[in-house]
Motif scaffolding. Structure first.
Motif, short mmCIF file in Angstrom:
data_model
loop_
_atom_site.label_atom_id
_atom_site.label_comp_id
_atom_site.label_asym_id
_atom_site.label_seq_id
_atom_site.Cartn_x
_atom_site.Cartn_y
_atom_site.Cartn_z
N LEU A 139 1.21 10.73 -4.07
CA LEU A 139 1.38 10.00 -2.82
C LEU A 139 1.64 8.55 -3.18
O LEU A 139 0.90 7.96 -3.96
N ASP A 140 2.67 7.97 -2.61
CA ASP A 140 3.01 6.59 -2.95
C ASP A 140 2.71 5.67 -1.77
O ASP A 140 2.64 6.10 -0.62
N ASP A 141 2.54 4.41 -2.09
CA ASP A 141 2.30 3.38 -1.09
C ASP A 141 3.41 3.42 -0.05
O ASP A 141 4.59 3.37 -0.40
N GLY A 142 3.04 3.56 1.22
CA GLY A 142 4.03 3.58 2.29
C GLY A 142 4.42 4.97 2.74
O GLY A 142 5.13 5.12 3.74
N ASP A 143 4.01 6.01 2.02
CA ASP A 143 4.23 7.38 2.48
C ASP A 143 3.32 7.65 3.67
O ASP A 143 2.41 6.87 3.96
N ALA A 144 3.52 8.77 4.31
CA ALA A 144 2.63 9.19 5.39
C ALA A 144 2.32 10.67 5.23
O ALA A 144 3.13 11.43 4.73
N VAL A 173 -0.33 6.07 3.99
CA VAL A 173 -0.89 6.02 2.65
C VAL A 173 -0.70 4.60 2.10
O VAL A 173 0.41 4.07 2.10
N GLU A 174 -1.80 4.02 1.65
CA GLU A 174 -1.75 2.66 1.09
C GLU A 174 -2.34 2.69 -0.31
O GLU A 174 -3.41 3.26 -0.53
N ALA A 175 -1.62 2.09 -1.26
CA ALA A 175 -2.12 2.02 -2.65
C ALA A 175 -3.19 0.94 -2.73
O ALA A 175 -2.96 -0.21 -2.35
N ALA A 176 -4.36 1.31 -3.25
CA ALA A 176 -5.46 0.36 -3.40
C ALA A 176 -5.20 -0.57 -4.58
O ALA A 176 -4.68 -0.14 -5.61
N PRO A 177 -5.57 -1.83 -4.46
CA PRO A 177 -5.50 -2.73 -5.62
C PRO A 177 -6.46 -2.25 -6.71
O PRO A 177 -7.55 -1.76 -6.41
N GLU A 178 -6.02 -2.37 -7.96
CA GLU A 178 -6.83 -1.93 -9.10
C GLU A 178 -6.84 -3.03 -10.17
O GLU A 178 -5.91 -3.83 -10.25
N ALA A 179 -7.86 -3.03 -11.00
CA ALA A 179 -7.96 -3.97 -12.12
C ALA A 179 -7.04 -3.47 -13.23
O ALA A 179 -7.26 -2.40 -13.80
N LEU A 180 -6.01 -4.26 -13.53
CA LEU A 180 -5.00 -3.87 -14.51
C LEU A 180 -4.78 -4.99 -15.52
O LEU A 180 -5.24 -6.11 -15.33
#
Length: 169
Positions: free
Chosen positions: A54-59, A70-77
């Protein structure tokens, strides 16, 4: 419990009632079947035919036609850069040798925050700076389906739908 049985890709979204959103990290965005609850409280069962990224902006389409954003959560990278394209390719090769998920861009590569790999990158002449952002690792050569390619833009600013209740600039 109502089921979500289809994924509508962000570039194929038309009209539809988005009633809630889910915020998922990169691991939780690769699923087939899982009980979920949206930020606004909508409970549903993700029930897809096969494991899907699932990608950011999908539904996700619920059985009654409503949509869950669907929203991608920020992660420590770590954002890894190099002084030249060839040096970046070499760093990507070393990272790939560790078999860890990586998101590859034109001028940088992103991996999960790892102080050992950061030191390796710096020892090889690159930079490894901590960042917090959504992570979209490559799907892998054998994953098939919805992978990421260099020409697949992830810039969602300006790609909004009027019906999205949590639109951002």
């Amino acid at each position: 419990m109502i089921r979500a049985t289809r994924v509508l890709r962000r570039d194929r979204l038309g009209s539809g009632e988005i009633v809630d959103r889910i915020v998922l990290d990169s691991n939780d965005r690769h699923r087939r079947r899982m009980a979920m609850r949206g930020v606004g409280g909508t409970a549903f069962l993700l029930d897809l035919g096969e494991a899907t990224v699932l990608d950011d902006g999908d539904a996700l389409a619920l059985e009654d036609g409503r949509l869950i954003w669907v929203e991608a959560a920020p992660e420590a990278l770590l954002e890894i850069r190099a002084p030249s394209p060839l040096a970046l390719k070499r760093l990507i090769w070393h990272i790939g040798n560790r078999h860890i998920p990586a998101e590859i861009g034109e001028e940088a590569v992103w991996i999960g925050h790892d102080h050992v790999l950061a030191e390796m990158v710096r020892g090889l002449g690159g930079s490894a700076e901590p960042v917090t952002r959504p992570f979209r690792p490559e799907a892998g050569a054998y994953a098939g389906g919805h992978g990421h390619s260099p020409d697949h833009s992830h810039d969602h600013h300006g790609h909004l739908h009027a019906h999205h209740p949590h639109a951002h600039d």
